[in-house]
Enzyme design. Sequence first.
Site, PDB file in Angstrom:
ATOM      1  N   LYS A 185      34.579  39.388  43.391  1.00  0.00           N
ATOM      2  CA  LYS A 185      33.877  39.633  44.482  1.00  0.00           C
ATOM      3  C   LYS A 185      35.439  40.733  45.708  1.00  0.00           C
ATOM      4  CE  LYS A 185      29.303  40.193  43.135  1.00  0.00           C
ATOM      5  NZ  LYS A 185      29.199  39.157  42.069  1.00  0.00           N
ATOM      6  N   ASN A 186      34.772  41.985  46.538  1.00  0.00           N
ATOM      7  CA  ASN A 186      35.765  42.669  46.985  1.00  0.00           C
ATOM      8  C   ASN A 186      36.151  41.250  48.323  1.00  0.00           C
ATOM      9  OD1 ASN A 186      35.178  44.660  45.821  1.00  0.00           O
ATOM     10  ND2 ASN A 186      34.889  46.521  47.342  1.00  0.00           N
TER      11      ASN A 186
END
Length: 369
Positions: A185-186
């Site tokens: 994920k970011n």
Amino acid sequence: MVPFLDLKAQYRQIKPEVDEAISRAIESTQFVLGPEVTAFEGRFADYCGVSHCLAVNSGTSALHLALLAAGVGPGDEVITVSMTFVATTAAVLYSGAKPVFVDVDPVTWTMNPALIEAAITSRTKAILPVHLHGMMADMDPIMEIARRHGLVVIEDAAQAHGAEYKGRRAGSIGDLGCFSFYPGKNLGAYGEGGAVVTNRPDLARQVILLRDWGQEAKYNHVVAGYNYRMDGIQGAVLNVKMNHIESWTEARRSVAADYEGQLANLAFARPQPPGHSRHVYHVYAICLPQRDQALRILQDAGIGAGIHYPVPVHLQKAYAGLGYAAGDFPVTEALANQFLSLPIYPEMRPDQVVEVVSQLEKMQLVAAA
């Protein structure tokens, strides 16, 4: 070679900070929850623009607890979308409720608000929009419908850390917001992780109880709860990454802008975020009829590419019992047949974008011949 994601490059950038933070967490012997997690909760709440952040052990757990805290249970219905990872649907089923799907908008690829009211019944308890690929759903009409019908709104923001809708951060508009910190994920942990965010103290209290066996104090169990606590080491890692999330987000947006420029003359549908939104590009997807051919060409050239998601949830064998069939959600199904996710990560170089697009240009020339 262009990888789809390069977590090693990110680790090299922050290695001294991360190594020190992990060592500190180990030395403290606070391996479950503890000060590192508490510190992260405060920082992430501020980042999202909310009063409360409750860290848990996965994004799926975050969705499950948000639903339970909102009072969703057996006999209830939750309106959501089929264009998502299966965790969204699974969490609804975990709560005992029934997922009710609506189609997505063909431009934004997120929940189509115009279809919500027709899906509302006397059993509807909540609306669960998904902020797909890093772009937020159209929240104002969703909230207006929810308030008019007395429904809870839970944002699935698992792919949308730092995304914005009319100046408001993902997770801050609905009654609750849910995030995943899966490594890719970011904002990714070094293992599993998730969080529920909210501005409502009553819902925050419920999540706090439910994530830790329903304990109000040690061995004082006031509700039947779960073991959904975040590890202290993950809290330490996420604290370090909070120092960089904005620079990484802007780097992703810069890569996406490079793609936009390079793809401008190619006949591929691309994400079209409204002017009022901040897309954070967890995924950079394009749509093309020859998707499978393009995927093979990219992979043969050593370029990482993927599909998010090739089979929508309503057509997955595991969820056949929900009673949906092919043709029920034509926009979702068309996107599933055409989505192609291109490499994107903060450390990606402009020449790598050129390399990816050059292979797509070859594919288009072959298709036109």
